[in-house]
Design a protein around this motif. Structure first.
Motif: not given
Length: 457
Positions: A124-128, A322-325
């Motif tokens: 997972d990758v993200g910004a909060s 498939h991470l950024f789909k």
């Protein structure tokens, strides 16, 4: 997005004082040097060595360097308090590899399914982002308090500069005074030695007694005995000055090995209590009131609800490819409300504490102002009276010198006893030693007055 700001708005306390009652005497002094600028009062003494010493102390003193770091700490704290008003954004990424236990609740059920694999990977990758909405100004009051504390730290740093400059000048004038006193003592030792030799010669010729020789020897020993004590004090002041200049004791002593006359005291303007507004301790005390006053608002804001917003934008997948789909995109939004409805009077206590702290800061401010006025009055009185004493001592030395010379002539002629001649010599010794000490104390009183007026920063 902001709301109202709770708590009292700050009103700067009034600094009202009557004119200094000793200032008129200071202004009436007849001096040759004009009044120097208060921020560089030392140039008014017209002493290049003094100017060099103070400039070196201001550049190298370790207390000043430490106070500068305290200012940086206070500024950083103020910056941190201000940053709480803005959203906080974090980025994160992780890769998780896991082997599922077959005895766990999930593993026990999942193992019966076709194609079950105990090994799993999650990426997972993200910004909060999170943001506390300052609806009632608690955070703004916190920032206001931190900025006032930073202002107070800067004022105290200026106060350290004032103290270092004044202490360096005080040590310098004591050094010059002690050197002058040593020079006086050396001259008196020469005179007493000549008198002792004369009496011993008269004893050889049968014109003096052993008692007279012993008396003259005692007078000579008294003068010689004063030298070690003065040298001890001189060494202590030289070491003190070196430390003030941020150096090991003994570093700069050689520069002051040659004695020099004490400079004349310049004109000092101290006829307005408004000058006290520039004193760093008064500025710092006033800023402490502002910080405490803002603390009241910060405490009162806890009576009201706290609203916060949080959001997360991220991708999660079992495989990196498939991470950024679009199928792995999972946004999240959260709105939170926190309200201390009942806490057994904790907020009441915090508000009472903040109010008491503000009243304490106001009392300390008023006390600081009174002590500042006391410093000015004492320094003015000391300066005027020491100058008057110096004039009296100068006149006394002239009279005692004549009396001493005539007493020695009368003793040689056999007209008076030796005790009379020695007593005249002793009185002159006391007066000649008092003059340079008084001159040094006069210069030091002027330094105390400059310092009391907040000069030097």
């Amino acid at each position: 997005m902001v709301g109202c700001t709770v708590g009292p708005n700050y009103l700067k306390p009034d600094l009202t004082l009557a004119p200094f009652h000793n200032a008129a005497s200071v202004a009436d002094r007849a001096v040759a040097q004009p009044a120097p600028p208060l921020d560089q009062w030392w140039i008014g003494f017209c002493d290049p060595e003094l100017t060099k010493i103070i400039q070196r102390a201001l550049a190298q003193n370790l207390d000043i360097q430490a106070s500068l770091e305290r200012v940086q700490q206070a500024r950083a704290a103020a910056k941190t308090a201000g940053a709480k008003l803005l959203p906080a954004i974090d980025a994160s990424t992780q890769a998780l590899a896991m082997r599922q236990s077959l005895e766990s609740p999930i593993g026990a059920i999942a193992q019966t399914l076709p194609g079950y694999n105990r090994n799993a990977e999650i990426y997972d990758v993200g910004a909060s982002a999170s943001w506390e909405i300052d609806l009632f100004g608690g955070l703004r009051r916190g920032e206001e308090s931190a900025k006032a504390e930073a202002d107070a730290a800067e004022a105290m740093q200026s106060g350290v500069r004032v103290s270092v400059a004044a202490d360096a000048a005080d040590a310098y004038f004591q050094i010059r005074g002690l050197q002058a006193r040593l020079k006086v003592i050396e001259g008196l030792i020469t005179t007493d030695a000549k008198l002792f030799d004369l009496i011993r010669l008269r004893k050889t010729n049968g014109m003096s007694t052993d008692r007279e020789v012993a008396q003259a020897d005692a007078v000579l020993a008294l003068a010689q005995g004063a030298v070690p004590l003065l040298k001890i004090e001189l060494e202590a002041q030289l070491n003190r000055l070196d430390v003030l200049m941020g150096a090991q004791p003994g570093t700069y002593a050689g520069e002051l090995s040659a004695s020099a006359p004490l400079p004349h005291v310049p004109l000092i303007t101290a006829n307005s209590s408004d000058l006290l507004r520039r004193r760093p301790d008064i500025i710092a005390a006033e800023r402490n009131i502002a910080a405490a006053n803002a603390g009241i608002g910060a405490a009162l804001s806890d009576y009201y609800p706290k609203l916060s917003l949080s959001g997360l934008l991220g991708f999660e997948s079992l495989t990196p490819s498939h991470l950024f789909k679009s199928a792995t995109f999972q946004p999240t939004a959260i709105a939170g409300l926190r309200w201390r409805i009942f806490d057994f009077g904790k907020i009441d206590g915090e508000v009472a504490l903040a109010n008491a702290a503000t009243r304490e800061a106001l009392a300390r401010y008023r006390q600081t102002v009174l002590h500042a006025a006391e410093d000015v009055e004492n320094a003015c009185a000391a300066l005027v009276q020491l100058e008057a004493h110096g004039r009296d001592v100068t006149r006394q030395i002239g009279a005692l010198t004549l009396a001493r010379d005539e007493s020695q002539e009368a003793y040689r002629a056999g007209l008076i006893a030796l005790t009379d001649a020695l007593d005249a010599n002793r009185q002159l010794l006391v007066a000649e030693d008092d003059l340079p000490r008084t001159q040094a104390d006069t210069a030091r009183a002027a330094v105390r007055l400059f310092r009391a007026l907040g000069g030097g920063w």
